[in-house]
Design a protein around this motif. Structure first.
Motif, PDB file in Angstrom:
ATOM      1  N   GLN A 193      12.383  15.236   4.055  1.00  0.00           N
ATOM      2  CA  GLN A 193      11.552  16.286   3.465  1.00  0.00           C
ATOM      3  C   GLN A 193      12.348  16.951   2.335  1.00  0.00           C
ATOM      4  OE1 GLN A 193      10.588  19.592   6.030  1.00  0.00           O
ATOM      5  NE2 GLN A 193      12.650  20.394   6.004  1.00  0.00           N
TER       6      GLN A 193
ATOM      7  N   GLY B  86      10.705  19.637   8.913  1.00  0.00           N
ATOM      8  CA  GLY B  86      12.072  19.332   9.324  1.00  0.00           C
ATOM      9  C   GLY B  86      12.368  17.850   9.454  1.00  0.00           C
ATOM     10  N   GLU B  87      11.439  17.000   9.018  1.00  0.00           N
ATOM     11  CA  GLU B  87      11.637  15.566   9.154  1.00  0.00           C
ATOM     12  C   GLU B  87      12.731  15.071   8.214  1.00  0.00           C
ATOM     13  OE1 GLU B  87       8.992  17.135   8.073  1.00  0.00           O
ATOM     14  OE2 GLU B  87       7.118  16.297   8.816  1.00  0.00           O
ATOM     15  N   TYR B  88      13.205  13.873   8.509  1.00  0.00           N
ATOM     16  CA  TYR B  88      14.193  13.253   7.630  1.00  0.00           C
ATOM     17  C   TYR B  88      13.514  12.948   6.292  1.00  0.00           C
ATOM     18  CZ  TYR B  88      17.320   9.846   5.574  1.00  0.00           C
ATOM     19  OH  TYR B  88      18.154   9.180   4.708  1.00  0.00           O
TER      20      TYR B  88
ATOM     21  N   LYS C  81       7.839  27.147   5.350  1.00  0.00           N
ATOM     22  CA  LYS C  81       7.032  27.949   6.263  1.00  0.00           C
ATOM     23  C   LYS C  81       6.531  29.238   5.589  1.00  0.00           C
ATOM     24  CE  LYS C  81       8.607  25.838  10.461  1.00  0.00           C
ATOM     25  NZ  LYS C  81       9.865  25.169  10.064  1.00  0.00           N
TER      26      LYS C  81
ATOM     27  N   TRP D 299      10.631  20.621  19.254  1.00  0.00           N
ATOM     28  CA  TRP D 299       9.200  20.333  19.416  1.00  0.00           C
ATOM     29  C   TRP D 299       8.899  18.849  19.408  1.00  0.00           C
ATOM     30  CZ3 TRP D 299       7.482  24.470  21.368  1.00  0.00           C
ATOM     31  CH2 TRP D 299       8.022  25.695  20.980  1.00  0.00           C
TER      32      TRP D 299
ATOM     33  N   GLN E 124       7.137  30.245  16.873  1.00  0.00           N
ATOM     34  CA  GLN E 124       7.833  29.733  18.057  1.00  0.00           C
ATOM     35  C   GLN E 124       7.078  30.096  19.340  1.00  0.00           C
ATOM     36  OE1 GLN E 124      10.639  27.834  17.884  1.00  0.00           O
ATOM     37  NE2 GLN E 124      10.516  27.992  15.662  1.00  0.00           N
TER      38      GLN E 124
ATOM     39  N   PRO F 136      17.095  13.784  11.429  1.00  0.00           N
ATOM     40  CA  PRO F 136      16.347  14.964  10.983  1.00  0.00           C
ATOM     41  C   PRO F 136      17.034  16.254  11.438  1.00  0.00           C
ATOM     42  CG  PRO F 136      15.182  13.855  12.774  1.00  0.00           C
ATOM     43  CD  PRO F 136      16.353  12.991  12.419  1.00  0.00           C
ATOM     44  N   GLU F 137      16.632  17.337  10.815  1.00  0.00           N
ATOM     45  CA  GLU F 137      17.148  18.660  11.158  1.00  0.00           C
ATOM     46  C   GLU F 137      17.120  18.902  12.657  1.00  0.00           C
ATOM     47  OE1 GLU F 137      15.175  20.939   7.490  1.00  0.00           O
ATOM     48  OE2 GLU F 137      15.050  22.033   9.391  1.00  0.00           O
TER      49      GLU F 137
ATOM     50  N   ASP G 180       9.320  10.395  21.029  1.00  0.00           N
ATOM     51  CA  ASP G 180       9.576  10.464  19.594  1.00  0.00           C
ATOM     52  C   ASP G 180      11.069  10.542  19.291  1.00  0.00           C
ATOM     53  OD1 ASP G 180       6.966  10.174  18.767  1.00  0.00           O
ATOM     54  OD2 ASP G 180       6.529  12.323  18.845  1.00  0.00           O
TER      55      ASP G 180
ATOM     56  N   ARG H 160      12.270   7.099  19.187  1.00  0.00           N
ATOM     57  CA  ARG H 160      11.855   6.426  17.944  1.00  0.00           C
ATOM     58  C   ARG H 160      12.676   6.922  16.745  1.00  0.00           C
ATOM     59  NH1 ARG H 160       7.081   6.110  16.130  1.00  0.00           N
ATOM     60  NH2 ARG H 160       7.182   8.344  15.819  1.00  0.00           N
ATOM     61  N   ILE H 161      13.007   8.186  16.760  1.00  0.00           N
ATOM     62  CA  ILE H 161      13.832   8.735  15.683  1.00  0.00           C
ATOM     63  C   ILE H 161      15.184   8.020  15.648  1.00  0.00           C
ATOM     64  CG2 ILE H 161      15.193  10.777  15.039  1.00  0.00           C
ATOM     65  CD1 ILE H 161      12.716  12.470  15.835  1.00  0.00           C
TER      66      ILE H 161
ATOM     67  N   PRO I  70       3.074  19.986  19.069  1.00  0.00           N
ATOM     68  CA  PRO I  70       3.608  21.022  18.179  1.00  0.00           C
ATOM     69  C   PRO I  70       4.419  20.458  17.009  1.00  0.00           C
ATOM     70  CG  PRO I  70       4.742  21.026  20.304  1.00  0.00           C
ATOM     71  CD  PRO I  70       3.555  20.136  20.444  1.00  0.00           C
ATOM     72  N   ALA I  71       4.926  19.245  17.145  1.00  0.00           N
ATOM     73  CA  ALA I  71       5.745  18.676  16.068  1.00  0.00           C
ATOM     74  C   ALA I  71       4.968  18.563  14.754  1.00  0.00           C
ATOM     75  CB  ALA I  71       6.296  17.312  16.481  1.00  0.00           C
TER      76      ALA I  71
ATOM     77  N   ASP J  68      13.913  23.390  15.095  1.00  0.00           N
ATOM     78  CA  ASP J  68      12.552  22.874  15.219  1.00  0.00           C
ATOM     79  C   ASP J  68      12.467  21.494  15.864  1.00  0.00           C
ATOM     80  OD1 ASP J  68      11.162  25.077  14.364  1.00  0.00           O
ATOM     81  OD2 ASP J  68      11.220  24.508  12.248  1.00  0.00           O
TER      82      ASP J  68
ATOM     83  N   LEU K  47       3.735  27.796  19.447  1.00  0.00           N
ATOM     84  CA  LEU K  47       3.877  26.351  19.592  1.00  0.00           C
ATOM     85  C   LEU K  47       3.828  25.818  21.028  1.00  0.00           C
ATOM     86  CD1 LEU K  47       6.380  25.615  16.703  1.00  0.00           C
ATOM     87  CD2 LEU K  47       3.958  25.029  16.824  1.00  0.00           C
TER      88      LEU K  47
ATOM     89  N   VAL L 272       5.890  21.858  12.301  1.00  0.00           N
ATOM     90  CA  VAL L 272       7.204  22.440  12.031  1.00  0.00           C
ATOM     91  C   VAL L 272       7.987  21.812  10.874  1.00  0.00           C
ATOM     92  CG1 VAL L 272       7.508  23.366  14.335  1.00  0.00           C
ATOM     93  CG2 VAL L 272       8.305  21.049  13.838  1.00  0.00           C
TER      94      VAL L 272
ATOM     95  N   PHE M 136       8.036  36.170  26.579  1.00  0.00           N
ATOM     96  CA  PHE M 136       8.338  34.856  26.018  1.00  0.00           C
ATOM     97  C   PHE M 136       9.665  34.380  26.576  1.00  0.00           C
ATOM     98  CE2 PHE M 136       9.978  32.143  22.470  1.00  0.00           C
ATOM     99  CZ  PHE M 136       9.016  31.161  22.589  1.00  0.00           C
TER     100      PHE M 136
ATOM    101  N   PRO N 293       8.346  10.726   9.280  1.00  0.00           N
ATOM    102  CA  PRO N 293       7.852  11.677  10.279  1.00  0.00           C
ATOM    103  C   PRO N 293       8.621  11.546  11.592  1.00  0.00           C
ATOM    104  CG  PRO N 293       6.021  10.635   9.178  1.00  0.00           C
ATOM    105  CD  PRO N 293       7.254   9.900   8.737  1.00  0.00           C
ATOM    106  N   SER N 294       8.810  12.672  12.259  1.00  0.00           N
ATOM    107  CA  SER N 294       9.517  12.650  13.528  1.00  0.00           C
ATOM    108  C   SER N 294       8.578  12.349  14.688  1.00  0.00           C
ATOM    109  CB  SER N 294      10.191  14.006  13.776  1.00  0.00           C
ATOM    110  OG  SER N 294      11.201  14.214  12.820  1.00  0.00           O
ATOM    111  N   MET N 295       7.281  12.399  14.424  1.00  0.00           N
ATOM    112  CA  MET N 295       6.340  12.062  15.496  1.00  0.00           C
ATOM    113  C   MET N 295       5.517  10.867  15.051  1.00  0.00           C
ATOM    114  SD  MET N 295       3.404  14.962  15.048  1.00  0.00           S
ATOM    115  CE  MET N 295       2.250  14.171  16.155  1.00  0.00           C
ATOM    116  N   GLU N 296       4.833  10.264  15.991  1.00  0.00           N
ATOM    117  CA  GLU N 296       4.063   9.080  15.667  1.00  0.00           C
ATOM    118  C   GLU N 296       2.856   9.449  14.809  1.00  0.00           C
ATOM    119  OE1 GLU N 296       3.377   6.741  19.087  1.00  0.00           O
ATOM    120  OE2 GLU N 296       2.718   5.000  17.909  1.00  0.00           O
TER     121      GLU N 296
END
Ligand code: SF4
Ligand code: SF4
Lengths: 219, 611
Positions: free
Chosen positions: B25, B21-23, B96, A14, B6, A87-88, A19, A22-23, B15-16, A11, B9, B19, A202, B249-252
């Protein structure tokens, strides 16, 4: 300068290019691995990922540049400590020093998994093979300025078409990575343009390796 | 499910968001879990992940062995469309798994304009909207949060409501649920038992009786239900649960930084402010505990910015001690310390210099009203002198941006008060001209006005809101009085604030309006690109209800309020007395100076109401 080779799968694909940087900035802090900061009014840890990857594409060969400041922490330890706090789907595979310029990175190898939900249309592989051996392959590229025609053929080094399963064809391709750059997904656009009956339901895309001008693995 | 996801998305923005999967969670093994909670935030991922309450309760629940709490957010419109097209039900980010498979579905509700998202999320989950249509123990829906002190508009949809601060009550609810599940109780039996937990309100146990004019005659509890339900508080914040290992979070996100809570409540008693009253009594964390939590949170997250949050951070007595210590930690590590909601009256020169060092150059004031008379009426203890002095100090120290927040339509407001805003702005500009040390960079003033919304549990809970037309007249009056380009004036549109007023003081009959509005596409109302007033107006019409009955009507002194059953620990007479003082432009001193006898101290015997 130091480099980190990392993969982006599951995942994490995505996550956007910005980002991902930033991670890593945060992961270095979590792992207590000091890296050099930018200069200026509001300094922040400097990291840069070469060759932005589009959202939704996986990769085995992302390269992040930074400057590790603590000589006491070995590359091996840096890798281990980062992997504990990432993260994963984001994993560091190697940490090393490099003086090679990012612009020496010339080619990239990618795998495209074309999925056909009701089975591969008959004769698909042959048609795809002849598609990619055409003299020119023009696709329309949409950008902010509008649509432009782009011949991607000169940017494609090689394509191998393989029936992977009754519902999947895999394309293994090597394309120009930068100046000019060819997004591997353009190969799918070409299918939609020339062989719309073979347009897959796809597509999964994964960046597999990067090379220099001579075709040696780039690190 | 995942394969389908998948494929969806690549077609949606960001899309983040969808999903996980963040550090950080929390993933648990389903074999070791017997209570699963889908913890829903009725707005986008970026907003929900910035919410401190959500983070605290995520930690509280997942800290319980056998409980797995997962997150669910409102999908953005593009994602919702794709989910509906592909019949992909609403799912929780961690596993999920579809929300429909969860034991409990919990919502944390911070603002009225997210009500439609709640209904829409239940709908996307494939869970029946109305509580009475959900049989059995599975999929119990409950809510809590800052806006649930009047949950009546949602009464038909919620099985129960958790009032006040959730650290302790949430555990009690989950423990009871586990017992009920183990012993295979009927839903009714569980509801009867959960209603006995202090702070739990079960709407279906109360029957509203209306009079001919549409107002309430009475709210009749059934025999097993408590007559009033008192909100819960955490008595000692120093020992209360606080998550220092949180999800990154992996996104802002909106507040993309570490956030530590300094205190709860507010010593001020601004008469329009629901949060100020609902979080009483004031309880602070000690600087010591706060510092440890701040450092631990920074280290575990890797954030390079930290904010202190509370309703009025600069009222914190130990702010200087804490800020000094914190800056010693932050500066060498290049971590930015930002302090929001500073008050004009205790912004010291030293603090200003420190903040400037850490990269701030914008001042924020919320005088709320343009004249001293009106500020006294709303009990906003900020004087013009304080604002101007603060500006002078800041301008001479090189600051060059000011943000000003006001309200229009406050009770007793006249045109003179509206024009007073422009005058105050002008005086600030004059200060800058006289004292600004970096004139080259120019001064920028961001002025914004909101539309006053009368809220339950405030002295203004009886007030009528002015009409949207009258509000716009006042906006234009103010606009025409501002003649300089240095000022960027923004105002909130009136429609949203009117609906907010309707829902804030609404009763159970509004459930039908909500359902109708959602059916016709209302959702993401707090987002301009989605808000559609016409849908709402049609929904009111088709349900035979008049929005003005709720928004623009003055409630009677003794009128039965829809939220009558709920108590925040403050006396109704206190609110009425405060309202009368407002009409005489009399101020009430803050809780530090003198207790005004609101009643909140009874919630915390032996404690002091101060920060
Ligand atoms: S200072 Fe006034 S407006 Fe701000 S939180 Fe306190 S009571 Fe509310
Ligand atoms: S009891 Fe007194 S001091 Fe405490 S919150 Fe109420 S008015 Fe303030």
């Amino acid at each position: 300068m130091h480099r980190l080779l990392f993969s982006k799968t599951a995942d994490a694909i995505w996550t956007s290019h910005l980002d991902v940087m930033r991670i890593f900035q945060r992961a270095f802090l979590r792992a207590h691995i000091p890296i050099a900061h930018t200069q200026g009014y509001s300094p922040h840890p400097f990291v840069s990922v070469i060759l932005p990857l589009s959202v939704g594409t996986a990769s085995q060969c992302e390269i992040l540049e930074c400057t590790l400041e603590d000589k006491e922490i070995s590359f091996q330890e840096t890798q281990e400590r980062l992997n504990q706090v990432l993260p994963e789907g984001i994993q560091v595979k190697e940490v090393y020093e490099s003086s090679r310029k990012a612009k020496e990175l010339t080619y990239l190898q990618a795998r495209l998994e074309l999925c056909y939900d009701s089975g591969i249309p008959s004769g698909a592989s042959e048609m795809l093979n002849s598609l990619y051996s055409r003299e020119t392959l023009e696709i329309t590229k949409k950008s902010k300025k509008g649509e432009t025609l782009l011949d991607i053929r000169p940017m494609i080094q090689s394509v191998q078409v393989q029936d992977h399963s009754p519902t999947q064809i895999w394309l293994d391709t090597v394309v120009c990575a930068q100046n000019p750059s060819c997004n591997p997904l353009f190969l799918v656009t070409a299918i939609q343009t020339y062989l719309s009956q073979l347009a897959p339901d796809f597509v999964r895309c994964s960046r597999e390796e990067v090379f220099d001008k001579e075709g040696r693995v780039f690190r | 499910m995942t394969e389908q996801l998948q494929r969806i998305l690549p077609t949606v923005q960001k899309p983040a968001r969808y999903v996980g999967g963040e550090y950080g969670q929390v993933i648990k093994s389903k074999q070791e879990v017997d209570v699963r909670v889908a913890f829903c935030f009725p707005d986008t991922y970026e907003i929900g992940m910035s919410n401190i309450g959500m983070r605290i309760l995520y930690g509280v629940m997942n800290d319980m062995p056998g409980v797995w709490c997962e997150r669910v957010f409102t999908p953005w419109g593009d994602m919702e469309a794709q989910m509906r097209r592909h019949a992909l039900p609403l799912y929780a980010l961690e596993s999920k798994d579809p929300v429909k498979e969860f034991d409990l579905i919990a919502f944390t509700v911070g603002y009225e304009m997210s009500y439609t998202n709640i209904l829409n999320m239940l709908n996307l989950a494939g869970v029946p909207l109305r509580a009475k249509d959900r049989k059995g123990l599975k999929n119990l829906v409950f809510a809590g949060g800052a806006c649930m002190y009047n949950p009546e508009p949602l009464a038909d949809f919620l099985d129960f409501v958790s009032l006040g601060e959730g650290e302790e009550i949430t555990k009690e609810i989950l423990q009871l649920y586990r017992k009920a599940k183990l012993e295979d109780w009927e839903k009714e039996e569980f509801l009867r038992a959960v209603a006995q937990i202090p702070g739990v309100y079960v709407p279906s146990f109360y029957e509203p009786v209306y009079q001919e004019d549409g107002t309430l005659q009475a709210i009749v509890p059934n025999p097993s239900a408590p007559k009033t339900v008192l909100k819960r508080i955490v008595k000692d914040l120093d020992s209360a649960y606080y998550p220092t290992d949180t999800l990154v979070p992996s996104m802002e996100i909106v507040h993309d930084r570490t956030n530590v809570e300094v205190f709860r409540g507010c010593i001020r008693g601004c008469r329009f402010c629901q949060a100020g009253f609902c979080y009483r009594p004031v309880r602070a964390k000690s600087a010591q505990v706060l510092y440890h939590q701040a450092v631990a949170s920074l280290e575990s997250s890797g954030n390079d910015e930290i904010t202190l949050s509370s309703l009025s951070t600069s009222d914190y007595k130990e702010l200087d001690v804490f800020a000094d210590k914190m800056l010693d930690y932050c500066i060498p590590r290049k971590i930015k310390l930002s302090l929001p909601s500073l008050r004009a009256d205790n912004f010291s020169r030293e603090l200003m210099l420190k903040l400037r060092k850490s990269g701030r150059s914008s001042l924020t004031f919320a005088p709320e009203a343009g004249t001293q008379r009106l500020r006294d009426a709303i009990n906003k203890n900020v004087t013009e002198e304080e604002i101007l002095t603060t500006c002078r100090i800041a301008f001479s120290g090189g600051w060059n941006a000011v943000k000003l927040y006001f309200m229009l339509g406050l009770p007793t407001e006249t045109d003179e008060d509206v024009l007073g805003i422009a005058e105050l702005v002008w005086k600030i500009i004059k200060e800058w001209k006289a004292y600004g040390s970096e004139k080259k960079r120019g001064l920028s003033i961001n002025l914004s006005t909101a539309f006053f919304v009368p809220k339950p549990f405030t002295p203004f809970q009886w007030e009528a809101q002015i009409t949207p037309e009258e509000y716009m007249r006042r906006v234009h009056l103010l606009q025409s009085a501002i003649k300089t380009k240095m000022v960027d004036y923004r105002y909130h549109g009136p429609e949203l604030s009117r609906l907010e007023a309707v829902l804030a003081r609404g009763d159970r009959r509004l459930g039908a309006v909500l359902e109708e509005a959602v059916k016709n596409g209302a959702r993401l109302d707090s987002w301009e690109e989605y808000f559609r007033n016409d849908i709402w107006m049609e929904a009111f019409a088709s349900c035979g209800l008049d929005p003005n009955f709720y928004a623009c009507r003055e409630f009677g002194k003794e009128e039965v309020f829809p939220w009558q059953t709920i108590s925040i620990g403050l006396r109704r007479e206190f609110f009425w007395h405060e309202r009368e003082k407002a009409y005489q432009s009399l101020t009430t001193s803050d809780c530090r100076t003198q207790c005004a006898g609101c009643g909140a101290n009874s919630l915390c015997p032996g404690g002091v109401c101060d920060a």
